[in-house]
Scaffold this motif. Structure first.
Motif, PDB file in Angstrom:
ATOM      1  N   LEU A  22       4.282 -12.818  24.645  1.00 58.48           N
ATOM      2  CA  LEU A  22       2.941 -12.369  24.264  1.00 58.48           C
ATOM      3  C   LEU A  22       3.054 -11.361  23.129  1.00 58.48           C
ATOM      4  O   LEU A  22       3.944 -10.505  23.138  1.00 58.48           O
ATOM      5  N   ILE A  23       2.138 -11.466  22.164  1.00 60.17           N
ATOM      6  CA  ILE A  23       1.990 -10.458  21.113  1.00 60.17           C
ATOM      7  C   ILE A  23       0.669  -9.735  21.353  1.00 60.17           C
ATOM      8  O   ILE A  23      -0.382 -10.373  21.504  1.00 60.17           O
ATOM      9  N   VAL A  24       0.725  -8.415  21.396  1.00 61.56           N
ATOM     10  CA  VAL A  24      -0.485  -7.604  21.562  1.00 61.56           C
ATOM     11  C   VAL A  24      -0.649  -6.757  20.306  1.00 61.56           C
ATOM     12  O   VAL A  24       0.281  -6.055  19.900  1.00 61.56           O
ATOM     13  N   ALA A  25      -1.814  -6.828  19.691  1.00 55.91           N
ATOM     14  CA  ALA A  25      -2.056  -6.088  18.451  1.00 55.91           C
ATOM     15  C   ALA A  25      -3.224  -5.135  18.612  1.00 55.91           C
ATOM     16  O   ALA A  25      -4.248  -5.481  19.217  1.00 55.91           O
ATOM     17  N   CYS A  26      -3.062  -3.940  18.066  1.00 56.20           N
ATOM     18  CA  CYS A  26      -4.176  -2.999  17.982  1.00 56.20           C
ATOM     19  C   CYS A  26      -5.079  -3.456  16.838  1.00 56.20           C
ATOM     20  O   CYS A  26      -4.620  -3.607  15.702  1.00 56.20           O
ATOM     21  N   THR A  27      -6.347  -3.700  17.123  1.00 59.10           N
ATOM     22  CA  THR A  27      -7.243  -4.326  16.146  1.00 59.10           C
ATOM     23  C   THR A  27      -8.147  -3.347  15.406  1.00 59.10           C
ATOM     24  O   THR A  27      -8.977  -3.760  14.602  1.00 59.10           O
ATOM     25  N   GLY A  28      -8.007  -2.049  15.662  1.00 53.25           N
ATOM     26  CA  GLY A  28      -8.816  -1.085  14.943  1.00 53.25           C
ATOM     27  C   GLY A  28     -10.047  -0.662  15.739  1.00 53.25           C
ATOM     28  O   GLY A  28     -10.157  -0.977  16.925  1.00 53.25           O
ATOM     29  N   PRO A  29     -10.940   0.061  15.084  1.00 51.57           N
ATOM     30  CA  PRO A  29     -11.016   0.333  13.646  1.00 51.57           C
ATOM     31  C   PRO A  29      -9.909   1.275  13.169  1.00 51.57           C
ATOM     32  O   PRO A  29      -9.250   1.924  13.977  1.00 51.57           O
ATOM     33  N   GLY A  30      -9.745   1.300  11.844  1.00 48.87           N
ATOM     34  CA  GLY A  30      -8.716   2.148  11.269  1.00 48.87           C
ATOM     35  C   GLY A  30      -8.438   1.774   9.831  1.00 48.87           C
ATOM     36  O   GLY A  30      -9.320   1.293   9.115  1.00 48.87           O
ATOM     37  N   SER A  31      -7.196   1.977   9.428  1.00 50.82           N
ATOM     38  CA  SER A  31      -6.766   1.713   8.061  1.00 50.82           C
ATOM     39  C   SER A  31      -6.972   0.246   7.693  1.00 50.82           C
ATOM     40  O   SER A  31      -6.481  -0.647   8.387  1.00 50.82           O
ATOM     41  N   TYR A  32      -7.671   0.005   6.591  1.00 50.86           N
ATOM     42  CA  TYR A  32      -7.925  -1.379   6.182  1.00 50.86           C
ATOM     43  C   TYR A  32      -6.612  -2.105   5.910  1.00 50.86           C
ATOM     44  O   TYR A  32      -6.368  -3.198   6.434  1.00 50.86           O
ATOM     45  N   VAL A  33      -5.761  -1.497   5.088  1.00 51.20           N
ATOM     46  CA  VAL A  33      -4.489  -2.136   4.740  1.00 51.20           C
ATOM     47  C   VAL A  33      -3.600  -2.260   5.971  1.00 51.20           C
ATOM     48  O   VAL A  33      -3.000  -3.302   6.230  1.00 51.20           O
ATOM     49  N   GLY A  34      -3.513  -1.186   6.745  1.00 46.18           N
ATOM     50  CA  GLY A  34      -2.668  -1.215   7.929  1.00 46.18           C
ATOM     51  C   GLY A  34      -3.081  -2.302   8.905  1.00 46.18           C
ATOM     52  O   GLY A  34      -2.242  -3.055   9.415  1.00 46.18           O
ATOM     53  N   LEU A  35      -4.369  -2.412   9.176  1.00 49.76           N
ATOM     54  CA  LEU A  35      -4.849  -3.429  10.110  1.00 49.76           C
ATOM     55  C   LEU A  35      -4.603  -4.836   9.579  1.00 49.76           C
ATOM     56  O   LEU A  35      -4.215  -5.738  10.330  1.00 49.76           O
ATOM     57  N   ARG A  36      -4.827  -5.015   8.303  1.00 53.72           N
ATOM     58  CA  ARG A  36      -4.597  -6.339   7.715  1.00 53.72           C
ATOM     59  C   ARG A  36      -3.140  -6.749   7.879  1.00 53.72           C
ATOM     60  O   ARG A  36      -2.836  -7.896   8.234  1.00 53.72           O
TER      61      ARG A  36
END
Length: 221
Positions: free
Chosen positions: A58-72
């Motif tokens: 499984l991959i779990v990702a933090c989806t934000g909100p936050g840094s535009y570049v970082g999230l992308r």
């Protein structure tokens, strides 16, 4: 095993868990170098723990909100790994992850992070016997409106302003700084919980959360 990717802020984070049990967690100051540092850090994390990528389930990702570049970068990396390994991927909101560890101590928590232009992103949650409910969905508020946007009797965590102190306007505690920003383990646990509650396992449904349109920033030198 689960791999967690958190690129929502200048403090990047990755984590390796096994059925929710922590194997290794790392957070570091990344600034806007997510595209350079995240993938090598993941490779090093797997190598130093002797984990072949094919053991990931499984991959779990933090989806934000936050840094535009970082999230992308983080969300794209999570989706790419999920596609390549043919495993599920699930997203976890940043502010919910920020609040998680403190909801074990306080019944009401308001998570805050700086959102540029003198604005803050906030969301508030309440712990109850049957789980956690949302008091305030993620929103942007101006600095001058921050205090009035925090529900009564909340502990404030994350990137709180320096002039925000307990016992002011119903704030019961303030936990600021790096201690309020470490998220990988909480993101992993919330991701597993989301799957148990029927969240999508399809990497195509993994999307970053932005509260405003992106603002172009100068490249790093």
């Amino acid at each position: 095993m689960e791999l967690t990717i958190d690129s929502a802020s200048d403090y990047a984070g990755i984590g390796l868990t096994d059925g929710g049990g922590l194997v290794h967690e790392r957070s570091w100051y990344c600034h806007r170098r997510h595209s350079v540092e995240m993938l090598p850090a993941i490779v090093a994390l797997l190598d130093c723990n002797g984990v072949d990528k094919r053991r990931l389930e499984l991959i779990v990702a933090c989806t934000g909100p936050g840094s535009y570049v970082g999230l992308r970068v983080g969300v794209s990396l999570a989706k790419t790994l999920a596609y390549a390994l043919d495993i599920p991927a699930v997203g976890v909101p940043r502010l919910r992850a920020d609040a998680e560890r403190w909801l074990r101590r306080y019944p009401r928590v308001c998570a805050v992070h700086r959102a540029g232009r003198s604005d803050f992103a906030i969301a508030a949650y309440e712990r109850a016997e049957d789980g956690v409910s949302t008091l305030v969905e993620p929103i942007l508020v101006a600095a001058g409106d921050l205090l009035g946007s925090i529900p009564a009797d909340c502990a404030v965590v994350g990137e709180a302003p320096a002039d925000l102190v307990p016992d002011r306007e119903g704030v019961v505690a303030v936990v600021a700084g790096v201690a309020g920003q470490r998220r990988p383990l909480n993101v992993a646990l919330l991701g597993l919980q989301a799957l148990d509650n029927g969240a999508s396992r399809d990497a195509r449904d993994l999307l970053p959360v932005y509260l405003r349109p992106a603002v172009q920033q100068p490249p790093n030198r």
